[in-house]
Write an enzyme that holds these catalytic residues in place. Structure first.
Site, PDB file in Angstrom:
ATOM      1  N   TRP A  56      37.843   3.311  23.803  1.00 43.41           N
ATOM      2  CA  TRP A  56      38.232   3.520  22.331  1.00 43.41           C
ATOM      3  C   TRP A  56      37.434   4.301  21.284  1.00 43.41           C
ATOM      4  CZ3 TRP A  56      36.059   2.067  17.712  1.00 43.41           C
ATOM      5  CH2 TRP A  56      37.046   1.783  16.537  1.00 43.41           C
ATOM      6  N   HIS A  57      36.062   4.149  21.835  1.00 40.78           N
ATOM      7  CA  HIS A  57      35.052   4.959  20.779  1.00 40.78           C
ATOM      8  C   HIS A  57      35.222   6.529  21.289  1.00 40.78           C
ATOM      9  CE1 HIS A  57      33.512   0.948  20.030  1.00 40.78           C
ATOM     10  NE2 HIS A  57      32.887   1.588  19.209  1.00 40.78           N
ATOM     11  N   GLY A  58      35.699   6.945  22.290  1.00 41.03           N
ATOM     12  CA  GLY A  58      35.795   8.345  22.399  1.00 41.03           C
ATOM     13  C   GLY A  58      36.015   8.875  23.634  1.00 41.03           C
TER      14      GLY A  58
END
Length: 466
Positions: free
Chosen positions: A315-317
């Site tokens: 989700w963060h990248g």
């Protein structure tokens, strides 16, 4: 548009507040918020606003079908279609390039890598729509019948591009009926000023240290590597929590009560507690919607755990360092689960603090370096396997020059404001005195942050990858 810009603070927000104050009734106020939210998003993403509107139409329609065919096949079909659409859009825009690059590397192919600009805030509003659809399917909330009300929930600009992830159930009643009192406006504006202070006075200034030491990790000493890592951890915290403070404060000014997103995470004693205090809206989302899905049979407790942390990293990248970062935390949470809460509490508190802070700092470093070779250089330097030595004169100069900044940052990691408020609430006189002092402090913070925004060139926006 970004909160920490003078245009937002002194033009967009005052005009929005004026129009909102002049609007009569909840319907008119909602219309004002929708218009300004769409302007807010279109200011930086004029094309992708249509993607967000399409997402709103798809999920609004799917929820109506879920409500109509509750408990039947139509309910499940609408849920699957909506969630698949949401995740597919997120996957195409955020991960298609990353997936293509890895396919090319793995199979020695030359498939053209799509160069797709990531719509700002898509990770946040996608998770909001997913939670809404699943909650409708689980009959936790009633599908919203008015499209304008649902559009307001999805586009509400205080939390649109930087979180927190607001669930529909949190503001369901307030969308159609809310009352705004003076105390809400006062609290909200104070919270906005606090968030701006965190962002501009602390996070932005710490970013200069980070760029100097982690940005040039190849020439950093052992001390410089750890110094830069510590500065980055503080920068991330004050940046993320600062934006959450602004969002929560703006929400309160408009009559919405968002849940807290950060609860002084650095006072934690272990990694499990850290994630109960850090980015709470994200960790609870994965806990409620991913952890207990029945795909691992009897072992779903641990299988679900690692799935959660894998998803948290992704989700963060779209980069391998984020996947490693997610699984890294998953391993420590898994170890703490095996040890058990009772046995963890028997470990001396000092050792638990040292252990948790070391794990957290290294975790921030993994988060920072998208290129794994740079991460390797940091680890070699930080643990004494570099030829750059232990400490250099520039390290000492930086520490001395930034002593006040570092001291203020460390002090602000503790729940001092929360503690003062608890003490002041015991008596009317102290409560009034603290409220007056808070108003004065907020005004001073706004003045100082405005001056810093005019004079400083360091004002990074860390949410472009979300």
């Amino acid at each position: 548009m970004v909160f920490s810009r003078l245009f937002f603070i002194y033009i967009f927000l005052p005009v929005c507040l004026l129009c909102y104050g002049l609007a009569r009734g909840t319907k008119q106020k909602n219309l004002v918020l929708i218009i300004f939210s769409l302007i807010f998003y279109a200011w930086g993403e004029p094309v992708y606003i249509f993607l967000m509107l399409a997402t709103a139409v798809v999920n609004y329609t799917a929820a109506l079908f879920i409500g109509k065919y509750q408990g039947k096949k139509g309910d499940t079909a609408a849920t699957v279609i909506a969630v698949t659409y949401d995740l597919l859009m997120l996957g195409v825009f955020e991960y298609s390039g990353f997936i293509t690059e890895n396919i090319n590397a793995l199979f020695s192919c030359s498939v053209p890598v799509p160069d797709i600009r990531l719509p700002i805030g898509i990770s946040f509003y996608t998770f909001q729509t997913v939670s809404y659809i699943i909650d409708c399917h689980w009959e936790k909330v009633e599908p919203q019948r008015k499209f304008s009300n649902f559009l307001l929930y999805l586009t509400l600009f205080p939390q649109l591009v930087a979180g927190p992830i607001v669930r529909y159930s949190t503001i369901e009643k307030e969308i159609s009926d809310r009352k705004i009192e003076i105390c809400d406006v006062s609290y909200g504006l104070n919270r906005v000023a606090l968030g701006l202070g965190k962002k501009v006075l602390l996070a932005n200034q710490l970013s200069i240290i980070v760029d100097s030491f982690l940005g040039n990790i190849g020439s950093s000493t052992m001390f410089g590597a750890w110094y830069g890592a510590l500065a980055y951890g503080l920068q991330i915290y004050f940046d993320f929590s600062g934006y959450s403070d602004i969002a929560i404060g703006l929400g309160r000014v408009f009559g919405f009560h968002f849940d807290e997103n950060f609860d002084h995470p650095f006072i934690c004693k272990d990694i499990t507690e850290f994630w109960q205090r850090w980015h709470i809206s994200l960790s609870t989302f994965f806990r409620d919607y991913v952890l207990y899905i029945p795909i691992f049979g009897k072992r779903r407790k641990y299988g679900g755990l690692f799935l959660v942390w894998l998803c948290t990293g992704i989700w963060h990248g779209a980069s391998w360092n984020f996947i490693i970062w997610g699984l890294y935390y998953g391993i420590f949470v898994f170890i703490e689960m095996l040890i058990g809460k009772k046995r963890m509490k028997k470990i001396p508190v000092v050792l638990r603090h040292v252990y948790s802070k070391l794990v957290i700092i290294i975790g921030f470093v993994i988060f920072y370096f998208e290129k794994l070779d740079k991460l390797g250089i940091f680890l070699r330097t930080a643990f004494g396997f570099s030829k750059n030595g232990f400490i250099a004169m520039q390290d000492k100069i930086s520490v001395v020059n930034n002593m006040y900044l570092l001291t203020a940052a460390v002090i602000c990691c503790f729940p001092i404001i929360k503690y003062v408020k608890q003490l002041s609430d015991r008596h009317f006189v102290t409560r009034a005195a603290v409220s007056s002092a808070a108003a004065v402090a907020s005004a001073l913070l706004l003045i100082v942050t405005s001056i810093m925004l005019v004079a400083s060139t360091a004002n990074p926006f860390l949410y472009f990858r979300f």
